[in-house]
Design a protein around this motif. Structure first.
Motif, PDB file in Angstrom:
ATOM      1  N   SER A 182      10.449  12.686  11.719  1.00  0.00           N
ATOM      2  CA  SER A 182       9.890  12.389  10.400  1.00  0.00           C
ATOM      3  C   SER A 182       8.504  11.762  10.474  1.00  0.00           C
ATOM      4  CB  SER A 182      10.833  11.459   9.632  1.00  0.00           C
ATOM      5  OG  SER A 182      12.091  12.045   9.449  1.00  0.00           O
ATOM      6  N   ALA A 183       8.364  10.726  11.314  1.00  0.00           N
ATOM      7  CA  ALA A 183       7.089  10.014  11.387  1.00  0.00           C
ATOM      8  C   ALA A 183       5.988  10.932  11.901  1.00  0.00           C
ATOM      9  CB  ALA A 183       7.224   8.785  12.287  1.00  0.00           C
ATOM     10  N   GLY A 184       6.287  11.697  12.926  1.00  0.00           N
ATOM     11  CA  GLY A 184       5.289  12.608  13.478  1.00  0.00           C
ATOM     12  C   GLY A 184       4.888  13.682  12.487  1.00  0.00           C
ATOM     13  N   ALA A 185       5.881  14.223  11.753  1.00  0.00           N
ATOM     14  CA  ALA A 185       5.594  15.265  10.763  1.00  0.00           C
ATOM     15  C   ALA A 185       4.669  14.744   9.675  1.00  0.00           C
ATOM     16  CB  ALA A 185       6.899  15.784  10.160  1.00  0.00           C
ATOM     17  N   ARG A 186       4.945  13.537   9.193  1.00  0.00           N
ATOM     18  CA  ARG A 186       4.105  12.964   8.149  1.00  0.00           C
ATOM     19  C   ARG A 186       2.686  12.712   8.665  1.00  0.00           C
ATOM     20  NH1 ARG A 186       8.856   9.716   6.850  1.00  0.00           N
ATOM     21  NH2 ARG A 186       9.865  10.644   5.044  1.00  0.00           N
ATOM     22  N   GLU A 187       2.580  12.270   9.902  1.00  0.00           N
ATOM     23  CA  GLU A 187       1.266  11.944  10.448  1.00  0.00           C
ATOM     24  C   GLU A 187       0.415  13.201  10.610  1.00  0.00           C
ATOM     25  OE1 GLU A 187      -1.915   9.670  11.955  1.00  0.00           O
ATOM     26  OE2 GLU A 187      -0.189   9.229  10.692  1.00  0.00           O
ATOM     27  N   VAL A 188       0.986  14.284  11.152  1.00  0.00           N
ATOM     28  CA  VAL A 188       0.178  15.484  11.344  1.00  0.00           C
ATOM     29  C   VAL A 188      -0.199  16.113  10.002  1.00  0.00           C
ATOM     30  CG1 VAL A 188       1.010  15.971  13.669  1.00  0.00           C
ATOM     31  CG2 VAL A 188       2.225  16.956  11.696  1.00  0.00           C
ATOM     32  N   MET A 189       0.687  16.016   8.999  1.00  0.00           N
ATOM     33  CA  MET A 189       0.330  16.531   7.678  1.00  0.00           C
ATOM     34  C   MET A 189      -0.777  15.681   7.061  1.00  0.00           C
ATOM     35  SD  MET A 189       2.056  19.252   7.413  1.00  0.00           S
ATOM     36  CE  MET A 189       1.586  19.682   5.741  1.00  0.00           C
ATOM     37  N   ARG A 190      -0.723  14.373   7.287  1.00  0.00           N
ATOM     38  CA  ARG A 190      -1.772  13.482   6.780  1.00  0.00           C
ATOM     39  C   ARG A 190      -3.121  13.824   7.406  1.00  0.00           C
ATOM     40  NH1 ARG A 190      -4.655   9.234   8.029  1.00  0.00           N
ATOM     41  NH2 ARG A 190      -3.818   9.134  10.141  1.00  0.00           N
ATOM     42  N   LEU A 191      -3.091  14.259   8.657  1.00  0.00           N
ATOM     43  CA  LEU A 191      -4.329  14.601   9.353  1.00  0.00           C
ATOM     44  C   LEU A 191      -4.889  15.960   8.929  1.00  0.00           C
ATOM     45  CD1 LEU A 191      -3.463  13.350  12.963  1.00  0.00           C
ATOM     46  CD2 LEU A 191      -5.114  12.346  11.371  1.00  0.00           C
ATOM     47  N   GLY A 192      -4.127  16.715   8.152  1.00  0.00           N
ATOM     48  CA  GLY A 192      -4.656  17.970   7.632  1.00  0.00           C
ATOM     49  C   GLY A 192      -4.172  19.227   8.324  1.00  0.00           C
ATOM     50  N   VAL A 193      -3.000  19.164   8.976  1.00  0.00           N
ATOM     51  CA  VAL A 193      -2.421  20.367   9.565  1.00  0.00           C
ATOM     52  C   VAL A 193      -2.026  21.331   8.447  1.00  0.00           C
ATOM     53  CG1 VAL A 193      -0.344  21.230  10.741  1.00  0.00           C
ATOM     54  CG2 VAL A 193      -1.660  19.342  11.725  1.00  0.00           C
ATOM     55  N   SER A 194      -2.282  22.617   8.629  1.00  0.00           N
ATOM     56  CA  SER A 194      -2.009  23.605   7.582  1.00  0.00           C
ATOM     57  C   SER A 194      -0.663  24.296   7.741  1.00  0.00           C
ATOM     58  CB  SER A 194      -3.112  24.673   7.564  1.00  0.00           C
ATOM     59  OG  SER A 194      -4.355  24.095   7.223  1.00  0.00           O
ATOM     60  N   LEU A 237       0.427  13.448  -8.410  1.00  0.00           N
ATOM     61  CA  LEU A 237       0.613  13.093  -7.002  1.00  0.00           C
ATOM     62  C   LEU A 237      -0.644  12.466  -6.409  1.00  0.00           C
ATOM     63  CD1 LEU A 237       2.545  16.266  -5.796  1.00  0.00           C
ATOM     64  CD2 LEU A 237       3.494  13.969  -6.069  1.00  0.00           C
ATOM     65  N   ASP A 238      -1.700  12.340  -7.233  1.00  0.00           N
ATOM     66  CA  ASP A 238      -2.986  11.810  -6.770  1.00  0.00           C
ATOM     67  C   ASP A 238      -3.481  12.615  -5.574  1.00  0.00           C
ATOM     68  OD1 ASP A 238      -5.191  10.169  -6.840  1.00  0.00           O
ATOM     69  OD2 ASP A 238      -4.306   8.639  -5.540  1.00  0.00           O
ATOM     70  N   ALA A 239      -3.394  13.942  -5.711  1.00  0.00           N
ATOM     71  CA  ALA A 239      -3.746  14.846  -4.624  1.00  0.00           C
ATOM     72  C   ALA A 239      -4.896  15.748  -5.052  1.00  0.00           C
ATOM     73  CB  ALA A 239      -2.542  15.694  -4.233  1.00  0.00           C
ATOM     74  N   THR A 240      -5.630  16.246  -4.069  1.00  0.00           N
ATOM     75  CA  THR A 240      -6.756  17.130  -4.348  1.00  0.00           C
ATOM     76  C   THR A 240      -6.478  18.572  -3.953  1.00  0.00           C
ATOM     77  OG1 THR A 240      -7.734  16.591  -2.196  1.00  0.00           O
ATOM     78  CG2 THR A 240      -8.445  15.278  -4.099  1.00  0.00           C
ATOM     79  N   ASP A 241      -5.460  18.805  -3.118  1.00  0.00           N
ATOM     80  CA  ASP A 241      -5.133  20.152  -2.671  1.00  0.00           C
ATOM     81  C   ASP A 241      -3.663  20.213  -2.282  1.00  0.00           C
ATOM     82  OD1 ASP A 241      -4.963  18.851  -0.195  1.00  0.00           O
ATOM     83  OD2 ASP A 241      -6.991  19.443   0.364  1.00  0.00           O
ATOM     84  N   ARG A 242      -3.230  21.377  -1.806  1.00  0.00           N
ATOM     85  CA  ARG A 242      -1.814  21.565  -1.466  1.00  0.00           C
ATOM     86  C   ARG A 242      -1.360  20.636  -0.350  1.00  0.00           C
ATOM     87  NH1 ARG A 242       0.673  27.399  -1.799  1.00  0.00           N
ATOM     88  NH2 ARG A 242      -0.050  28.079  -3.842  1.00  0.00           N
ATOM     89  N   ALA A 243      -2.196  20.494   0.674  1.00  0.00           N
ATOM     90  CA  ALA A 243      -1.803  19.671   1.814  1.00  0.00           C
ATOM     91  C   ALA A 243      -1.558  18.230   1.393  1.00  0.00           C
ATOM     92  CB  ALA A 243      -2.868  19.729   2.911  1.00  0.00           C
TER      93      ALA A 243
END
Length: 206
Positions: A89-101, A188-194
């Motif tokens: 879980s932690a790793g998945a959230r971190e890589v998505m936060r970094l902008g993995v597509s 969601l205070d988001a700018t794009d899908r990621a």
């Protein structure tokens, strides 16, 4: 033509096998280079201008996360797709936060990987169903007030469907879908899908 540079960390596929797999699945994939180590990845990308860097790794460990961070800084135009044996879980959230597509489990079938490559190349964010479990577990943030319709759209986005595919499933026009996406991103205070998927993961919406 989708131009790919890959790094295979000695997981289920040998380097030659990975290259052959991508070529067999689609003639629309050009494998520019396949390397074994994180420190070779930057050199493989320099001068080749790939569309996507595919990293086939065992775990989302600190070395992988650091490699993703460096790649985002040095080659921001290159999209990143991960194929991982063990997803936490932690790793998945971190890589998505970094902008993995793209985030896929290593048990994904070749045609599923091809669909992911195509979606990522088109600018979408794709998370396989196996990978979504760890990513969307353990909510860590406030829960935005999305309507049932907005939640359905968000869940289809998480499956990696394109806008036209989502619109067909919902029996609405693509332009209506775009209008429906705007309040979701806002809530969601988001700018794009990621960033939307990352915010949804933190809130435990999916």
């Amino acid at each position: 033509m989708i131009r790919v540079v890959a790094m295979v960390e000695g997981s289920r596929l040998q380097v030659a096998g990975f290259r052959m797999l991508l070529r067999q699945v689609s003639s629309n994939i050009s494998v520019l280079a396949v390397v074994r180590r994180f420190d070779e990845l930057g050199h493989a990308i320099d001068g080749r201008a790939p569309d996507i860097a595919v990293l086939d790794v065992r775990t989302l460990d600190p070395a992988l996360i650091q490699a993703v961070r460096r790649l985002r800084e040095s080659a921001p135009s290159v999209k990143i797709m991960l194929v991982v044996d063990i997803i936490d879980s932690a790793g998945a959230r971190e890589v998505m936060r970094l902008g993995v597509s793209g985030l896929f489990s290593s048990d994904a079938d070749p045609h599923g990987l091809l669909r992911g490559l195509q979606a990522v190349s088109a600018g979408d964010v794709v998370i396989s169903s196996t990978a979504s479990g760890p990513l969307f577990r353990e909510p860590t943030g406030p829960i935005p007030a999305l309507t049932a319709h907005e939640l359905r759209i968000l869940r289809l986005v998480a499956k990696g469907l394109r806008n036209d595919e989502i619109a067909r499933q919902l029996a609405i026009s693509p332009s209506t879908l775009k209008r429906n996406l705007k309040p979701i991103l806002s809530k969601l205070d988001a700018t794009d899908r990621a960033s939307a998927l990352f915010a949804a993961a933190k809130a435990g919406l999916l």
